[in-house]
Write a protein that holds these residues in place. Structure first.
Motif, PDB file in Angstrom:
ATOM      1  N   ARG A 154      -1.434   5.796  -3.268  1.00 44.88           N
ATOM      2  CA  ARG A 154      -3.051   6.242  -3.222  1.00 44.88           C
ATOM      3  C   ARG A 154      -3.597   5.447  -4.502  1.00 44.88           C
ATOM      4  O   ARG A 154      -4.706   4.715  -4.491  1.00 44.88           O
ATOM      5  N   PHE A 209       0.778  -1.273   0.057  1.00 42.88           N
ATOM      6  CA  PHE A 209      -0.179  -0.113  -0.097  1.00 42.88           C
ATOM      7  C   PHE A 209       0.891   1.239  -0.054  1.00 42.88           C
ATOM      8  O   PHE A 209       0.299   2.346   0.074  1.00 42.88           O
ATOM      9  N   GLY A 210       2.130   1.007  -0.440  1.00 40.40           N
ATOM     10  CA  GLY A 210       3.005   2.468  -0.155  1.00 40.40           C
ATOM     11  C   GLY A 210       4.491   2.100  -0.577  1.00 40.40           C
ATOM     12  O   GLY A 210       4.829   0.979  -0.438  1.00 40.40           O
ATOM     13  N   ARG A 211       5.222   3.126  -0.420  1.00 42.46           N
ATOM     14  CA  ARG A 211       6.747   2.957  -0.643  1.00 42.46           C
ATOM     15  C   ARG A 211       7.025   3.704   0.763  1.00 42.46           C
ATOM     16  O   ARG A 211       6.903   4.995   0.791  1.00 42.46           O
ATOM     17  N   GLY A 212       8.080   3.146   1.412  1.00 40.23           N
ATOM     18  CA  GLY A 212       8.784   3.788   2.506  1.00 40.23           C
ATOM     19  C   GLY A 212       7.443   4.256   3.665  1.00 40.23           C
ATOM     20  O   GLY A 212       6.706   3.589   3.909  1.00 40.23           O
ATOM     21  N   VAL A 213       7.841   5.596   3.773  1.00 41.01           N
ATOM     22  CA  VAL A 213       6.702   6.296   4.857  1.00 41.01           C
ATOM     23  C   VAL A 213       5.434   6.650   4.083  1.00 41.01           C
ATOM     24  O   VAL A 213       4.409   7.148   4.571  1.00 41.01           O
ATOM     25  N   LEU A 214       5.455   6.883   2.670  1.00 41.27           N
ATOM     26  CA  LEU A 214       4.093   7.206   1.964  1.00 41.27           C
ATOM     27  C   LEU A 214       3.462   6.202   1.633  1.00 41.27           C
ATOM     28  O   LEU A 214       3.584   4.974   1.375  1.00 41.27           O
ATOM     29  N   LEU A 215       1.999   6.719   1.428  1.00 39.34           N
ATOM     30  CA  LEU A 215       0.969   5.814   1.107  1.00 39.34           C
ATOM     31  C   LEU A 215       0.851   5.930  -0.626  1.00 39.34           C
ATOM     32  O   LEU A 215       0.976   6.968  -1.250  1.00 39.34           O
ATOM     33  N   ARG A 270       1.741   7.113   5.834  1.00 40.26           N
ATOM     34  CA  ARG A 270       1.165   6.177   6.925  1.00 40.26           C
ATOM     35  C   ARG A 270       0.928   6.703   8.058  1.00 40.26           C
ATOM     36  O   ARG A 270       0.068   6.475   8.813  1.00 40.26           O
ATOM     37  N   ARG A 284      -0.849  11.644   2.633  1.00 46.61           N
ATOM     38  CA  ARG A 284      -0.054  10.922   1.786  1.00 46.61           C
ATOM     39  C   ARG A 284       1.154   9.872   2.656  1.00 46.61           C
ATOM     40  O   ARG A 284       1.599   9.136   1.883  1.00 46.61           O
TER      41      ARG A 284
END
Lengths: 514, 375
Positions: free
Chosen positions: A380, A372-378, B226, B224
């Motif tokens: 979308r 559901f994302g890369r690293g700390v980012l989601l 987590r 954007r």
């Protein structure tokens, strides 16, 4: 069907039509409710029953059509006017002040001044007599919040009767009741009918319709699809009319092939939020490839057991082993990583964020997963795509990932939760009341999914207060009473009678236990 | 039963605030008329005072900078289910951090001092928010109460420091000495002059750009990442957060740290950007206006920036108004600002119902007229 003289219907709906934006909630709905009968109104969630009843009660006004009460045309603009016309409503969520006594709530409904002692005494006399007349046992001086829900409901009915209601509308009245309380309610409705009152029972539970109503109106997608005499119909016919196709009331399920133990509970103990012990040293196992059902009357420790297993509640003693590993000290996130998934009993309280979009709800509890994302980012786009796929696979309607979760019907919300928890690929699935507030079409679907998960070699622990559900799905049945396991029965040996005794706290005869 | 009426998104974001603002201005116009001045003239002066000239716009945006920082601070806490009333105190202490770095960095180059000042402002503000956050997360002390108390503690602490410690030797007024030229955030008119654009001088400085960037950062963080997802879940449904394996206490602390850091940005704008010294009471209530800004801006960075400009315009145009029309004094301008806060923040739901009914009727009518034309 009876050849009774032509009486004026208590309630006559003619061509009621109502739209909310693009949603056509009621399509030219017409039917009449005979005076002095119990009339059932059934339909799946979203069929337009609630809108219709809100119109009858003056909470909403129809775009078109007329409403006749005792043969007189009415145009309610406010519930006050409906009450004045003799219509009483008992909502699914009670309209009571919880920290007032029953009497104070009744005074509030009266709009009467409660200031003087004489006024209170007079009011007490009036309500006491009314309660006696209708056989409604309500302790007037008890604080409402401390009363069982069944009694609170009686208070609501008393309130309506005190306002001289001739037509009583009950919206899903048994959703919050134990089977015994429901039986009491139906007896009460029978007495009210005998006294000449008219009752409209809104529900999606077919058994209730069959048990107490005289006539039944079936709604689907905002329109009336059938009007039948209850005596001349059957469960199956009602279910088909309601859903619009033939439905299986019983899940098709082959024999199970249990393998290794995936979930093991040993001498587990837990308390509720007030520190009262609710789970008292219970032990059991759930194997791969089986569904273990926990039956019991609501409030016997099942909720606390489920929350403790999921890691939401801290156990006060005992061990929980997930695939051999002790997880009693792990938080919910760690247990999820070890292959546990959880469909909670109280969907809206625990399982979803109603204000969030459907897609945001589909990552709840899985927000840290790499897909559901890369690293700390989601990511979308990945989240939206995952949601769209889950919606297609679980037939969630409307299939719009951006729609607020609260805007979905109960059944579709539950399908989303199931999609999310099963989609996580668990080894062990905890399921609490999977079909509470869910319509028939969705129930069938959810049951099939649970059986499919079992057949895929996963372990399922099913907690339900619906005996039919337990009997239909479980391979093994444990019965809880007072925080203990009263007995265990393989599905083949379980009957409603045996389970009923265990649920009531009567232990299985010696010799069965080892 | 009495759930707030549903409005379409555009109406909720644009129409409702506009109606509220119009109502507040209408009532203000009545007040102005009672004072014996022409409401039309007053409104024109107010608008011209805020946007009429280059320096007016500069002042408006300079005030808006403070409100962006505090509005963002309130909004971040709000999304975590916390009501941070302490932006005022966090901004005050954040400014102390900015000022200490600027005073200490006498001989350092600007590219060292200024980033350090930004970091110190954020760090001091966050530290001031940490104590209430920790008390909330671990001891259950309500953050509304503790942040209010921390506003008073901040004010008392700053008065003590300015009167006894930081005061410039040999003067009466409780102010520090002036920062060096290397510790001053460049003014926007100065920057534009270098690029060849001539604009009027105003205290508008680089902090405005930092505020806008902070808005963008907040958006990315909340929607954007987590962490932002966890924060919003914890704010919207704490029980579901626990179910999802989110630790609400940790979210409370994280959100309040970010909130305090954002509030600290105000100190940057006021001290490093405009006053160039530490002085008493420089937040001037902007921490509280931030609550109204966040409410009106729907707790979204874009809305907050728009609402901040509106309140900046009221500040700047209002002072111009009281200058030009002698019968309208400073207090009446405060009354007008109060009316805007009242209507846009507190009384919005008064208009929500009627507006929803009106829109629904318009929609039905347009559908009916369409239906008839098709026949």
């Amino acid at each position: 069907m009876s050849v009774s003289p032509e009486r004026v219907p208590a309630l006559d709906l003619r061509g009621i039509d109502k739209r909310f934006g693009p949603v056509h909630a009621n399509r030219a709905v017409s039917f009449a409710v005979r005076a002095g009968t119990i009339h059932g109104l059934i339909g799946e969630n979203g069929a337009g029953k609630s809108t219709l009843m809100n119109i009858v009660y003056g909470l909403q006004s129809p775009d078109a059509g007329t409403l006749l009460v005792q043969g007189r045309e009415v145009h309610f603009r406010h519930p006050r006017e409906a009450i004045a016309a003799g219509i009483g409503m008992v909502h699914q969520h009670f309209m009571l002040v919880e920290n007032f006594t029953a009497l104070e709530n009744l005074l509030l409904a009266d709009g009467a001044a409660a200031g003087s002692a004489a006024g209170r005494a007079a009011a007490r006399e009036k309500w006491d007599r009314l309660a006696l007349d209708h056989g409604l046992d309500v302790p007037l001086d008890a604080v409402v919040g401390e009363l069982p829900v069944g009694v609170q409901q009686r208070l609501e009915i008393l309130k309506a009767l005190g306002r001289k209601a001739e037509i009583l509308v009950l919206d899903e009245p048994t959703a919050v009741l134990t089977p015994a309380e429901a039986t009491q309610l139906f007896q009460l409705l029978g007495r009210l009918r005998a006294q000449g009152k008219t009752v409209i029972l809104v529900t999606h539970k077919l058994r209730e319709i069959m048990a107490v109503t005289d006539r039944v109106t079936v709604m689907r997608q905002g329109a009336v699809v059938a009007e039948l005499d209850t005596a001349a119909t059957s469960l199956r016919e009602l279910a088909e009319k309601m859903v619009g196709r033939s439905v299986l009331l019983q899940v098709e399920k082959g024999p199970g092939f249990p393998r290794e133990v995936l979930l093991e509970v040993e001498q587990l103990a837990a308390s509720d939020d007030r520190g009262v012990p609710r789970v008292k040293g219970i032990s059991f196992q759930v194997r791969a490839g089986e569904i273990v059902g926990i039956a019991g009357v609501a409030g016997n420790g099942q909720s606390e057991l489920l929350e403790t297993l999921a890691g939401i509640r801290t156990p006060t003693g005992g061990a929980i082993r997930l695939a051999g590993r002790d997880v009693a000290g792990d938080d919910p996130a760690q247990r999820r990583r070890l292959g546990l998934a959880h469909v909670p009993e109280d969907r809206l309280k625990l399982g979803v964020v109603a204000a969030f979009a459907a897609e945001d709800n589909l990552i709840l509890g899985q927000q840290e997963r790499p897909e559901f994302g890369r690293g700390v980012l989601l990511d979308r786009r990945a989240i939206a795509a995952g949601c769209r796929q889950a919606m297609a696979e679980y037939d969630v309607r409307p299939g719009d990932p951006r729609l607020r979760l609260g805007a979905f019907s109960g059944g579709n919300q539950q399908k989303l939760v199931m999609a999310r928890e099963i989609g996580a690929g668990p080894q062990v699935l905890l399921v609490g009341q999977p079909t509470r507030g869910v319509d028939i079409g969705a129930i069938e679907f959810i049951h099939r999914r649970l059986v499919a998960l079992r057949d895929a070699g996963k372990a399922v622990l099913l907690v339900s207060v619906e005996l039919d559900e337990i009997l239909g799905l479980a391979d093994r049945i444990l019965v809880m009473n007072g925080g203990e396991i009263m007995g265990e029965l393989p599905r083949a040996e379980a009957t409603e009678e045996k389970l009923g005794l265990l649920m009531a706290g009567v232990r299985a005869e010696a010799g069965h236990e080892d | 039963m009495s759930a707030p009426a549903k409005l379409p998104r555009w109406a909720d974001l644009v129409l409702l605030p506009a109606v509220s603002l119009a109502a507040a201005l209408l009532l203000s116009a009545g007040l102005v008329a009672v004072m014996g001045e022409s409401p039309v003239t007053a409104l024109r002066l107010l608008f011209a005072g805020a946007f009429g000239t280059g320096d007016a716009i500069g002042y408006t945006l300079y005030y808006a900078t403070n409100f962006i920082f505090t509005g963002l601070a309130v909004a971040v806490a709000y999304h975590a289910g916390l009501f941070n009333i302490g932006a005022e105190g966090q901004a005050y202490i954040g400014g102390l951090g900015v000022g200490l770095v600027c005073l200490a960095g006498g001989s350092w180059p600007a590219w060292v001092v200024l980033p350090l000042a930004v970091a110190a402002g954020a760090g001091f503000g966050a530290a001031w928010a940490f104590i209430p956050a920790w008390l909330q997360a671990r001891r259950g002390s309500h953050v509304v109460i503790t942040t209010i108390m921390f506003n008073f503690i901040a004010a008392a602490l700053m008065t003590y420091l300015l009167v006894n410690v930081l005061i410039k030797p040999g003067q009466q007024s409780p102010e520090s000495r002036e920062f060096g030229a290397n510790a001053v955030l460049p003014a926007v008119h100065g920057l534009l002059a270098k690029l060849g654009f001539e604009v009027a001088a105003s205290p508008l400085n680089l902090a405005f750009g930092i505020a806008l960037a902070a808005g963008g950062l907040v958006w990315v963080l909340l929607w954007r990442t987590r962490w932002g997802y966890r924060l919003r879940v914890a704010g919207a449904n704490p029980a579901a957060a626990v179910y999802a394996g989110i630790n609400p206490g940790r979210i409370t602390i994280g959100a309040m740290l970010l909130s305090g850091a954002l509030a600290g940005g105000l100190g940057l704008n006021e001290l490093a950007g405009s006053q160039h010294r530490i002085l008493l009471d420089f937040p001037g209530g902007a921490g509280f206006v931030g609550i109204a800004v966040a409410l009106m801006g729907r707790n979204h960075p874009v809305g907050i920036c728009a609402a901040a400009v509106l309140f900046g315009a009221l500040y700047q145009g209002g002072s111009q108004l009281s200058f030009d029309l002698p019968r309208i004094n400073r207090d009446l301008v405060v009354v007008i600002q109060g009316l805007v806060i009242l209507f846009c923040g507190a009384m919005e739901n008064v208009w929500r119902g009627p507006l929803a009914a009106l829109l629904a009727r318009l929609r039905v009518e347009s559908r009916e007229s369409r239906g008839e034309s098709q026949k």
